[in-house]
Design a protein around this motif. Sequence first.
Motif, PDB file in Angstrom:
ATOM      1  N   VAL A  39       0.713  -1.187  -0.040  1.00  0.00           N
ATOM      2  CA  VAL A  39       0.079   0.077   0.078  1.00  0.00           C
ATOM      3  C   VAL A  39       0.951   1.296   0.071  1.00  0.00           C
ATOM      4  O   VAL A  39       1.991   1.099   0.523  1.00  0.00           O
ATOM      5  CB  VAL A  39      -0.939   0.245   1.193  1.00  0.00           C
ATOM      6  N   GLU A  40       0.192   2.279  -0.607  1.00  0.00           N
ATOM      7  CA  GLU A  40       1.010   3.542  -0.334  1.00  0.00           C
ATOM      8  C   GLU A  40       1.132   4.048   1.052  1.00  0.00           C
ATOM      9  O   GLU A  40       0.152   4.012   1.603  1.00  0.00           O
ATOM     10  CB  GLU A  40       0.281   4.333  -1.318  1.00  0.00           C
ATOM     11  N   PRO A  41       2.211   4.779   1.373  1.00  0.00           N
ATOM     12  CA  PRO A  41       2.318   5.224   2.759  1.00  0.00           C
ATOM     13  C   PRO A  41       1.183   6.256   3.034  1.00  0.00           C
ATOM     14  O   PRO A  41       0.605   6.249   4.026  1.00  0.00           O
ATOM     15  CB  PRO A  41       3.654   6.022   2.645  1.00  0.00           C
ATOM     16  N   ASN A  42       0.791   7.076   2.050  1.00  0.00           N
ATOM     17  CA  ASN A  42      -0.393   7.988   2.096  1.00  0.00           C
ATOM     18  C   ASN A  42      -1.638   7.413   2.651  1.00  0.00           C
ATOM     19  O   ASN A  42      -2.249   7.985   3.154  1.00  0.00           O
ATOM     20  CB  ASN A  42      -0.453   8.619   0.975  1.00  0.00           C
ATOM     21  N   SER A  43      -1.850   6.109   2.029  1.00  0.00           N
ATOM     22  CA  SER A  43      -2.929   5.451   2.527  1.00  0.00           C
ATOM     23  C   SER A  43      -2.832   4.861   4.019  1.00  0.00           C
ATOM     24  O   SER A  43      -3.955   5.025   4.868  1.00  0.00           O
ATOM     25  CB  SER A  43      -2.925   4.090   1.776  1.00  0.00           C
ATOM     26  N   ILE A  44      -1.965   4.809   4.467  1.00  0.00           N
ATOM     27  CA  ILE A  44      -1.581   4.392   6.104  1.00  0.00           C
ATOM     28  C   ILE A  44      -1.698   5.571   6.844  1.00  0.00           C
ATOM     29  O   ILE A  44      -2.772   5.617   7.552  1.00  0.00           O
ATOM     30  CB  ILE A  44      -0.229   3.711   6.179  1.00  0.00           C
ATOM     31  N   TYR A  45      -1.291   6.654   6.338  1.00  0.00           N
ATOM     32  CA  TYR A  45      -1.748   8.044   7.036  1.00  0.00           C
ATOM     33  C   TYR A  45      -3.162   8.260   6.840  1.00  0.00           C
ATOM     34  O   TYR A  45      -3.720   8.688   8.061  1.00  0.00           O
ATOM     35  CB  TYR A  45      -0.849   9.114   6.223  1.00  0.00           C
ATOM     36  N   ARG A  46      -3.831   8.154   5.738  1.00  0.00           N
ATOM     37  CA  ARG A  46      -5.298   8.065   5.849  1.00  0.00           C
ATOM     38  C   ARG A  46      -6.150   7.352   6.700  1.00  0.00           C
ATOM     39  O   ARG A  46      -7.084   7.537   7.328  1.00  0.00           O
ATOM     40  CB  ARG A  46      -5.780   8.103   4.356  1.00  0.00           C
ATOM     41  N   TRP A  47      -5.978   5.987   6.746  1.00  0.00           N
ATOM     42  CA  TRP A  47      -6.354   4.925   7.567  1.00  0.00           C
ATOM     43  C   TRP A  47      -6.319   5.426   8.944  1.00  0.00           C
ATOM     44  O   TRP A  47      -7.146   5.464   9.924  1.00  0.00           O
ATOM     45  CB  TRP A  47      -5.665   3.732   7.519  1.00  0.00           C
ATOM     46  N   VAL A  48      -5.109   5.832   9.409  1.00  0.00           N
ATOM     47  CA  VAL A  48      -4.950   6.510  11.000  1.00  0.00           C
ATOM     48  C   VAL A  48      -5.910   7.671  11.093  1.00  0.00           C
ATOM     49  O   VAL A  48      -6.371   7.502  12.194  1.00  0.00           O
ATOM     50  CB  VAL A  48      -3.522   6.577  11.134  1.00  0.00           C
ATOM     51  N   LYS A  49      -5.631   8.406  10.113  1.00  0.00           N
ATOM     52  CA  LYS A  49      -6.683   9.762  10.563  1.00  0.00           C
ATOM     53  C   LYS A  49      -7.979   9.432  10.595  1.00  0.00           C
ATOM     54  O   LYS A  49      -8.759   9.785  11.465  1.00  0.00           O
ATOM     55  CB  LYS A  49      -6.256  10.501   9.398  1.00  0.00           C
ATOM     56  N   ARG A  50      -8.625   8.465   9.752  1.00  0.00           N
ATOM     57  CA  ARG A  50      -9.973   8.005   9.996  1.00  0.00           C
ATOM     58  C   ARG A  50     -10.229   7.356  11.218  1.00  0.00           C
ATOM     59  O   ARG A  50     -11.443   7.467  11.684  1.00  0.00           O
ATOM     60  CB  ARG A  50     -10.078   7.140   8.649  1.00  0.00           C
ATOM     61  N   ALA A  51      -8.998   6.579  11.485  1.00  0.00           N
ATOM     62  CA  ALA A  51      -9.530   5.600  12.705  1.00  0.00           C
ATOM     63  C   ALA A  51      -9.647   6.804  14.073  1.00  0.00           C
ATOM     64  O   ALA A  51     -10.336   6.681  15.008  1.00  0.00           O
ATOM     65  CB  ALA A  51      -8.089   4.827  13.107  1.00  0.00           C
ATOM     66  N   GLY A  52      -8.715   7.796  13.987  1.00  0.00           N
ATOM     67  CA  GLY A  52      -8.826   8.855  14.956  1.00  0.00           C
ATOM     68  C   GLY A  52     -10.235   9.502  14.778  1.00  0.00           C
ATOM     69  O   GLY A  52     -10.742   9.875  16.091  1.00  0.00           O
ATOM     70  N   GLU A  53     -10.616   9.866  13.638  1.00  0.00           N
ATOM     71  CA  GLU A  53     -12.051  10.606  13.616  1.00  0.00           C
ATOM     72  C   GLU A  53     -13.113   9.812  14.107  1.00  0.00           C
ATOM     73  O   GLU A  53     -13.833  10.091  14.818  1.00  0.00           O
ATOM     74  CB  GLU A  53     -12.080  10.986  12.239  1.00  0.00           C
ATOM     75  N   ARG A  54     -12.931   8.086  13.744  1.00  0.00           N
ATOM     76  CA  ARG A  54     -13.823   7.558  14.436  1.00  0.00           C
ATOM     77  C   ARG A  54     -13.856   7.464  16.038  1.00  0.00           C
ATOM     78  O   ARG A  54     -15.104   7.633  16.494  1.00  0.00           O
ATOM     79  CB  ARG A  54     -13.922   6.186  13.928  1.00  0.00           C
ATOM     80  N   ARG A  55     -12.708   7.468  16.474  1.00  0.00           N
ATOM     81  CA  ARG A  55     -12.598   7.455  18.003  1.00  0.00           C
ATOM     82  C   ARG A  55     -13.113   8.641  18.627  1.00  0.00           C
ATOM     83  O   ARG A  55     -13.623   8.914  19.550  1.00  0.00           O
ATOM     84  CB  ARG A  55     -11.192   7.259  18.539  1.00  0.00           C
ATOM     85  N   TYR A  56     -12.982   9.953  17.803  1.00  0.00           N
ATOM     86  CA  TYR A  56     -13.249  11.230  18.227  1.00  0.00           C
ATOM     87  C   TYR A  56     -14.735  11.067  18.380  1.00  0.00           C
ATOM     88  O   TYR A  56     -15.532  11.679  19.313  1.00  0.00           O
ATOM     89  CB  TYR A  56     -12.826  12.430  17.404  1.00  0.00           C
ATOM     90  N   ALA A  57     -15.469  10.633  17.389  1.00  0.00           N
ATOM     91  CA  ALA A  57     -16.845  10.577  17.320  1.00  0.00           C
ATOM     92  C   ALA A  57     -17.428   9.717  18.272  1.00  0.00           C
ATOM     93  O   ALA A  57     -18.510  10.076  18.777  1.00  0.00           O
ATOM     94  CB  ALA A  57     -17.341   9.890  15.753  1.00  0.00           C
ATOM     95  N   ALA A  58     -16.702   8.712  18.553  1.00  0.00           N
ATOM     96  CA  ALA A  58     -17.382   7.694  19.687  1.00  0.00           C
ATOM     97  C   ALA A  58     -17.405   8.513  20.974  1.00  0.00           C
ATOM     98  O   ALA A  58     -17.955   8.038  21.942  1.00  0.00           O
ATOM     99  CB  ALA A  58     -16.752   6.577  19.679  1.00  0.00           C
ATOM    100  N   THR A  59     -16.078   9.045  21.260  1.00  0.00           N
ATOM    101  CA  THR A  59     -15.836   9.557  22.560  1.00  0.00           C
ATOM    102  C   THR A  59     -15.946  11.009  22.835  1.00  0.00           C
ATOM    103  O   THR A  59     -16.065  11.373  23.941  1.00  0.00           O
ATOM    104  CB  THR A  59     -14.375   9.209  22.951  1.00  0.00           C
ATOM    105  N   GLY A  60     -15.687  11.814  22.021  1.00  0.00           N
ATOM    106  CA  GLY A  60     -15.926  13.438  22.157  1.00  0.00           C
ATOM    107  C   GLY A  60     -14.479  13.948  22.480  1.00  0.00           C
ATOM    108  O   GLY A  60     -14.347  15.156  22.652  1.00  0.00           O
ATOM    109  N   ASP A  61     -13.546  12.908  22.643  1.00  0.00           N
ATOM    110  CA  ASP A  61     -12.272  13.595  22.899  1.00  0.00           C
ATOM    111  C   ASP A  61     -11.271  13.982  21.931  1.00  0.00           C
ATOM    112  O   ASP A  61     -11.143  13.332  20.896  1.00  0.00           O
ATOM    113  CB  ASP A  61     -11.216  12.323  23.589  1.00  0.00           C
ATOM    114  N   GLU A  62     -11.113  15.296  21.855  1.00  0.00           N
ATOM    115  CA  GLU A  62     -10.495  16.227  20.744  1.00  0.00           C
ATOM    116  C   GLU A  62      -9.209  15.616  20.499  1.00  0.00           C
ATOM    117  O   GLU A  62      -8.537  15.780  19.393  1.00  0.00           O
ATOM    118  CB  GLU A  62     -10.698  17.680  20.896  1.00  0.00           C
ATOM    119  N   GLY A  63      -8.491  14.969  21.314  1.00  0.00           N
ATOM    120  CA  GLY A  63      -7.162  14.416  21.204  1.00  0.00           C
ATOM    121  C   GLY A  63      -7.136  13.683  20.085  1.00  0.00           C
ATOM    122  O   GLY A  63      -6.133  13.410  19.380  1.00  0.00           O
ATOM    123  N   TRP A  64      -8.118  13.005  19.938  1.00  0.00           N
ATOM    124  CA  TRP A  64      -8.264  11.881  18.810  1.00  0.00           C
ATOM    125  C   TRP A  64      -8.289  12.424  17.567  1.00  0.00           C
ATOM    126  O   TRP A  64      -7.667  11.815  16.573  1.00  0.00           O
ATOM    127  CB  TRP A  64      -9.472  10.852  18.776  1.00  0.00           C
TER     128      TRP A  64
END
Length: 151
Positions: free
Chosen positions: A40-65
Amino acid sequence: MWNDYAKRGQYRETPIPNELASSVRTLSYERDPDEPIVDVEPNSIYRWVKRAGERRYAATGDEGWTLLDVHDLRRTWGGHLLWNCGALPAVVMSWGGWEDWETFRSHYLGMMSPAAAEREREKISFVPGTVESDPGADQVFEPTVQSRPLY
């Protein structure tokens, strides 16, 4: 084995769980040894991690995610090896590709939890007493942004 996108050309080899090693052996069976197992392209990994953080933020409301990036994965991995597995800092530095002790200590070691301090105290036979710890604490490694000496 992995190659850090930010520092191309640096070979690193780290221990991996037996289950993952078995999967890698299975996937690499009768393949060209230079062919990547996961391509996979490294940029894909960056996007996956960013999306995971966004999902955790949506679930927890913790802006740190919303600040999560791939570098946090490396730091958390190193902290887990140090505090939860008891690996020596020099070994973690070698496996993770950290070369400068001061940078590693300042940015990656984090703060030692009371549970980790107690575990270390028990290794020393001549140190009396116990360290107060939170009986409900499961996590041994507590990442921190601030640089703070461990001594």
